[in-house]
Design a protein around this motif. Structure first.
Motif, PDB file in Angstrom:
ATOM      1  N   PRO A 221      23.868  17.092  26.753  1.00 16.61           N
ATOM      2  CA  PRO A 221      23.132  18.108  27.517  1.00 16.61           C
ATOM      3  C   PRO A 221      24.015  19.089  28.263  1.00 16.61           C
ATOM      4  N   CYS A 222      25.303  18.750  28.494  1.00 17.62           N
ATOM      5  CA  CYS A 222      26.195  19.618  29.276  1.00 17.62           C
ATOM      6  C   CYS A 222      27.309  20.240  28.434  1.00 17.62           C
ATOM      7  N   LEU A 223      27.405  19.882  27.146  1.00 13.69           N
ATOM      8  CA  LEU A 223      28.555  20.283  26.333  1.00 13.69           C
ATOM      9  C   LEU A 223      28.519  21.771  26.029  1.00 13.69           C
ATOM     10  N   LYS A 224      29.595  22.474  26.416  1.00 19.85           N
ATOM     11  CA  LYS A 224      29.696  23.910  26.173  1.00 19.85           C
ATOM     12  C   LYS A 224      30.745  24.249  25.120  1.00 19.85           C
ATOM     13  N   GLN A 225      31.713  23.359  24.906  1.00 19.70           N
ATOM     14  CA  GLN A 225      32.780  23.654  23.948  1.00 19.70           C
ATOM     15  C   GLN A 225      33.037  22.427  23.085  1.00 19.70           C
ATOM     16  N   LEU A 226      32.969  22.598  21.752  1.00 17.99           N
ATOM     17  CA  LEU A 226      33.191  21.505  20.811  1.00 17.99           C
ATOM     18  C   LEU A 226      34.219  21.946  19.784  1.00 17.99           C
ATOM     19  N   ASN A 227      35.306  21.157  19.654  1.00 20.52           N
ATOM     20  CA  ASN A 227      36.348  21.396  18.663  1.00 20.52           C
ATOM     21  C   ASN A 227      36.450  20.169  17.759  1.00 20.52           C
ATOM     22  N   LEU A 228      36.369  20.381  16.458  1.00 21.24           N
ATOM     23  CA  LEU A 228      36.606  19.332  15.473  1.00 21.24           C
ATOM     24  C   LEU A 228      37.726  19.809  14.562  1.00 21.24           C
ATOM     25  N   CYS A 229      38.805  19.033  14.486  1.00 20.95           N
ATOM     26  CA  CYS A 229      39.978  19.438  13.718  1.00 20.95           C
ATOM     27  C   CYS A 229      40.434  18.277  12.839  1.00 20.95           C
ATOM     28  N   GLY A 230      40.429  18.483  11.518  1.00 19.26           N
ATOM     29  CA  GLY A 230      40.881  17.442  10.604  1.00 19.26           C
ATOM     30  C   GLY A 230      40.013  16.209  10.629  1.00 19.26           C
ATOM     31  N   CYS A 243      22.580  19.774  16.861  1.00 20.28           N
ATOM     32  CA  CYS A 243      21.217  19.804  17.404  1.00 20.28           C
ATOM     33  C   CYS A 243      21.136  19.142  18.773  1.00 20.28           C
ATOM     34  N   GLY A 244      22.063  18.233  19.058  1.00 21.07           N
ATOM     35  CA  GLY A 244      22.080  17.541  20.345  1.00 21.07           C
ATOM     36  C   GLY A 244      22.866  18.259  21.417  1.00 21.07           C
ATOM     37  N   CYS A 245      23.268  19.529  21.138  1.00 16.00           N
ATOM     38  CA  CYS A 245      24.064  20.308  22.103  1.00 16.00           C
ATOM     39  C   CYS A 245      23.277  21.547  22.518  1.00 16.00           C
ATOM     40  N   PRO A 246      22.339  21.437  23.450  1.00 10.46           N
ATOM     41  CA  PRO A 246      21.437  22.553  23.768  1.00 10.46           C
ATOM     42  C   PRO A 246      22.081  23.699  24.534  1.00 10.46           C
ATOM     43  N   VAL A 247      23.299  23.503  25.102  1.00  9.86           N
ATOM     44  CA  VAL A 247      23.933  24.590  25.858  1.00  9.86           C
ATOM     45  C   VAL A 247      25.294  24.966  25.267  1.00  9.86           C
ATOM     46  N   LEU A 248      25.558  24.588  24.020  1.00 12.57           N
ATOM     47  CA  LEU A 248      26.858  24.838  23.390  1.00 12.57           C
ATOM     48  C   LEU A 248      27.140  26.335  23.307  1.00 12.57           C
ATOM     49  N   GLU A 249      28.370  26.731  23.716  1.00  9.78           N
ATOM     50  CA  GLU A 249      28.760  28.135  23.693  1.00  9.78           C
ATOM     51  C   GLU A 249      29.891  28.405  22.709  1.00  9.78           C
ATOM     52  N   THR A 268      22.301  29.422  22.261  1.00  6.85           N
ATOM     53  CA  THR A 268      23.331  29.606  23.284  1.00  6.85           C
ATOM     54  C   THR A 268      24.717  29.888  22.725  1.00  6.85           C
ATOM     55  N   LEU A 269      24.971  29.610  21.453  1.00  4.12           N
ATOM     56  CA  LEU A 269      26.307  29.707  20.881  1.00  4.12           C
ATOM     57  C   LEU A 269      26.820  31.139  20.942  1.00  4.12           C
ATOM     58  N   ARG A 270      28.043  31.299  21.476  1.00  4.25           N
ATOM     59  CA  ARG A 270      28.631  32.629  21.635  1.00  4.25           C
ATOM     60  C   ARG A 270      29.833  32.860  20.730  1.00  4.25           C
ATOM     61  N   SER A 271      30.508  31.778  20.304  1.00  2.00           N
ATOM     62  CA  SER A 271      31.731  31.941  19.517  1.00  2.00           C
ATOM     63  C   SER A 271      31.816  30.858  18.454  1.00  2.00           C
ATOM     64  N   ILE A 272      32.152  31.275  17.224  1.00  3.36           N
ATOM     65  CA  ILE A 272      32.396  30.342  16.130  1.00  3.36           C
ATOM     66  C   ILE A 272      33.752  30.669  15.535  1.00  3.36           C
ATOM     67  N   GLY A 273      34.656  29.686  15.523  1.00  2.00           N
ATOM     68  CA  GLY A 273      35.931  29.792  14.823  1.00  2.00           C
ATOM     69  C   GLY A 273      35.953  28.760  13.721  1.00  2.00           C
ATOM     70  N   ILE A 274      36.365  29.162  12.512  1.00  2.00           N
ATOM     71  CA  ILE A 274      36.232  28.249  11.388  1.00  2.00           C
ATOM     72  C   ILE A 274      37.346  28.473  10.379  1.00  2.00           C
ATOM     73  N   SER A 275      37.866  27.373   9.844  1.00  2.00           N
ATOM     74  CA  SER A 275      38.811  27.452   8.733  1.00  2.00           C
ATOM     75  C   SER A 275      38.589  26.258   7.831  1.00  2.00           C
ATOM     76  N   VAL A 276      38.940  26.425   6.569  1.00  2.00           N
ATOM     77  CA  VAL A 276      38.717  25.390   5.564  1.00  2.00           C
ATOM     78  C   VAL A 276      40.046  25.041   4.930  1.00  2.00           C
ATOM     79  N   SER A 277      40.358  23.754   4.874  1.00  2.00           N
ATOM     80  CA  SER A 277      41.550  23.305   4.168  1.00  2.00           C
ATOM     81  C   SER A 277      41.356  21.865   3.757  1.00  2.00           C
ATOM     82  N   CYS A 278      42.059  21.460   2.703  1.00  2.55           N
ATOM     83  CA  CYS A 278      41.939  20.089   2.219  1.00  2.55           C
ATOM     84  C   CYS A 278      42.626  19.133   3.184  1.00  2.55           C
TER      85      CYS A 278
END
Length: 510
Positions: A221-230, A243-249, A268-278
């Motif tokens: 409910p409070c998460l504003k920034q989520l990073n997933l790497c590798g 779907c469980g991040c109602p205030v994600l920015e 609420t999402l304001r920024s998306i950064g994305i890259s694809v690699s094996c």
């Protein structure tokens, strides 16, 4: 492994100081507690300074008359000092106990900022001892727990125990990742790392296997920034997580495996950064991101494919009415849909929609450079203010484009103020490309060239003539030629900047 008390930076301290407090031997550029507190509470420090002139006693008392007259920072309230300490690196925060008797209880009373990186110690075994000791000594609550690049080996139970510590209850920020030593092994994220879901504001998970069973039940409910790497994460798991991040920015996805199509629906999402690699050789026939679909993102301001050659293959923007910053967009993106406008490998198949009053900063990576392709983007984004171009030179490219004043391009007439051309050779294709902006961008303020060659006087004079700088459309424009190709990579630390493509790379202009 035996660790002596002198190795542990949180138990043995020098004698209390009798001068202004200062953290001894800082290992980074972090300011001393005194400087940080003064910056955070300068007004209060000045107000209390007048109290010293009246010879009033500081809160908690000092060690001597000298300390009483010089230690202004110790007069600040405990809650202010605690806030400052919780913002310092772990080692420096703990060392504040050496300042004076006044400071000794503050570290344990302040919210814990536990960074278990090489800054704490570069010896792996000592790091294990220190983290266990800190979690044992500090009563909590905790503000931040950073455990990057941890070697798993036989330590899963110990790591899981740390994450279950009562000291970490109410955690606001977590950074967790393994160092992959054997790509054939599993590196599971302990489910206990997700027990902080109700209170987390920032979460980074790197180089681990995300648990699939818990995702449908998780709520942040409070998460504003989520990073997933590798991370290895299934497609339905990631969608459940979002779907469980109602205030994600802010959402940053780098080199993850297991998601072929990502659909974004976020109010609420304001920024998306994305890259694809094996993901190395850990997964046979890995599922890599092929399609990114922005279905409904009313607050989205920036869409950033971080590395041009790493996809995704298809990007579709259905609804993002506030989109202002986009790039790098490259030939590696097979299809780019913006509303009903479609680009295929940077070539416009149709120009039926314009993102009016939205995109202001655009970065393109193209072969050639291809002026026809870039002009199509200019038409698609009529309010564009900044344009960054990175191109691999094609000597056969023809960039002869006649600008028709009866069919004006709005951004060239009224909005485009900065053009940056990277990897500029000064040959006919990129000269003709750049000359188009020199002669037609009527409100241009600055044009920067990242030059491949050495920019000697003869070359500069020749470029001045060939680019027809004397015939510029904007009389107030400044032209800069910089040695070097001005390459810009959108790392995870840059994607959050106001203009992630701008930097100080032009400081040494020729």
């Amino acid at each position: 492994m035996a660790v002596h008390s002198s190795d542990y930076p949180f138990s043995a301290f020098p004698s209390p100081l009798t001068t202004s407090p200062k953290v001894p031997n800082p290992e980074s550029q972090t300011p001393s507690p005194a400087a940080a507190a003064a910056a955070a509470h300068g007004g209060s420090a000045k107000k209390r300074k007048s109290g010293l002139i009246e010879c009033q006693e500081p809160q908690g008392g000092g060690n001597s008359a000298g300390e009483s007259s010089l230690d202004l920072i110790s007069w600040l309230p405990d809650e202010v000092l605690g806030t400052v300490i919780s913002l310092l690196p772990t080692k420096d925060g703990a060392r504040t106990q050496a300042v004076s008797r006044r400071w000794r209880p503050l570290w344990r009373a302040a919210p814990l900022n536990l960074g278990a990186s090489s800054d704490l110690t570069d010896q792996d075994q000592k790091r294990l001892v220190f983290v266990s000791k800190i979690l044992s000594d500090h009563p909590g609550p905790a503000r931040r727990f950073s455990l990057p690049c941890m070697r798993l080996r036989d330590r899963y139970a110990k790591i899981n125990g740390w994450l279950r510590s009562q000291t970490l209850t109410g955690l606001e920020e977590i950074q967790f990742g393994y160092e992959i030593e054997d790509p054939l092994l599993h590196y599971p994220l302990p489910p206990s790392a997700l027990r902080f879901a109700p209170t987390l504001r920032i979460a980074y998970f790197g180089y681990c296997d995300f648990p699939r069973e818990m995702a449908p039940l998780l709520k942040f409910p409070c998460l504003k920034q989520l990073n997933l790497c590798g991370v290895i994460v299934l497609e339905d798991v990631l969608h459940s997580l979002l779907c469980g991040c109602p205030v994600l920015e802010s959402l940053l996805l780098e080199g993850n495996v297991g998601v072929g199509c990502l659909r974004i629906n976020s109010p609420t999402l304001r920024s998306i950064g994305i890259s694809v690699s094996c993901y190395g050789t850990r997964v046979e026939n890995p599922i890599l991101l092929q399609d990114l679909i922005i279905e409904d993102a009313p607050c989205l301001e920036r869409l950033l494919p971080l590395y041009p050659i790493r996809g995704p293959l298809t990007i579709r923007v259905v609804r993002a009415p506030k989109l202002e910053i986009s790039g790098w967009l490259s030939d590696s993106i097979t299809k780019l849909h913006i509303g009903t406008t479609v680009f295929q490998k940077m070539i416009a198949l149709s120009l039926t929609t314009s993102m009016r009053s939205t995109v202001k900063v655009l970065a393109l990576d193209t072969f050639g450079p291809n002026l026809d392709s870039v002009v199509d983007f200019l038409k698609c984004f009529p309010c564009l203010q900044k344009l960054y171009i990175k191109a691999d030179l094609q000597k056969s490219r023809k960039n002869k484009w006649s600008y028709n004043p009866l069919d004006p391009i709005e951004c060239l007439e009224s909005h485009l103020r900065q053009v940056v051309v990277m990897k500029y050779w000064g040959m006919r294709p990129d000269v003709d490309f750049a000359k188009f902006f020199v002669l037609n961008a009527k409100v241009l303020k600055k044009m920067v060239f990242g030059c491949i060659n050495n920019c000697n006087d003869n070359w500069m004079a020749n470029q001045h003539r060939r680019l027809q700088l004397d015939n510029k459309a904007s009389q107030g424009v400044e032209f800069k030629f910089r040695r070097g190709s001005c390459s810009i990579s959108l790392t995870h630390s840059r994607h959050k900047q106001d203009d992630p493509f701008d930097s100080h790379i032009f400081a040494d202009d020729a």
